[in-house]
Design a protein around this motif. Sequence first.
Motif, mmCIF file in Angstrom:
data_model
loop_
_atom_site.group_PDB
_atom_site.id
_atom_site.type_symbol
_atom_site.label_atom_id
_atom_site.label_comp_id
_atom_site.label_asym_id
_atom_site.label_seq_id
_atom_site.Cartn_x
_atom_site.Cartn_y
_atom_site.Cartn_z
ATOM 1 N N THR A 26 0.796 -1.221 0.000
ATOM 2 C CA THR A 26 0.000 0.000 0.000
ATOM 3 C C THR A 26 0.832 1.276 0.000
ATOM 4 N N LYS A 27 2.099 1.171 0.279
ATOM 5 C CA LYS A 27 2.976 2.335 0.344
ATOM 6 C C LYS A 27 2.965 3.093 -0.976
ATOM 7 N N GLY A 28 2.783 4.405 -0.889
ATOM 8 C CA GLY A 28 2.733 5.243 -2.073
ATOM 9 C C GLY A 28 1.347 5.435 -2.631
ATOM 10 N N ARG A 29 0.395 4.610 -2.222
ATOM 11 C CA ARG A 29 -0.983 4.701 -2.700
ATOM 12 C C ARG A 29 -1.962 5.119 -1.608
ATOM 13 N N PHE A 30 -1.706 4.701 -0.380
ATOM 14 C CA PHE A 30 -2.590 4.993 0.743
ATOM 15 C C PHE A 30 -1.973 6.063 1.633
#
Length: 132
Positions: A64-68
């Motif tokens: 999820t890093k970079g998106r959430f």
Amino acid sequence: QVQLVESGGGWVQPGGSLRLSCVTSGFTFSGYWMYWVRQAPGKELEWVSAIDRDGTHTYYSDSTKGRFTISRDNAKSTLYLQMNDLKFGDTAVYYCAHPPGLYCSGARCSFPAGFWGRYNSWGQGTQVTVSF
């Protein structure tokens, strides 16, 4: 007396966005780190994101890093999760949680085996479905 009420889920196409909310009561919200955890059908609970007490430090799972983006409003005792560029693998029921203790430092979070199974204040969760 603890109450965690998740909302904001729904159906979105791949690449779309959703903003989840977790309204809390029954505990001193500003005194706890907060977490988002999700569970896909037939799979175990998966930690998604964490935030410290005042919102200055945030942590994300590799997927999820970079998106959430996790955030909180201590005045409203509310936790948020902004979800962008959603993928098929994000389909799950999303829960917020407030376990005591410290499990994140530097750039990563680490939880003992069976950690989420011992947490006992789950709300109803909110369903996120990513599909065409």
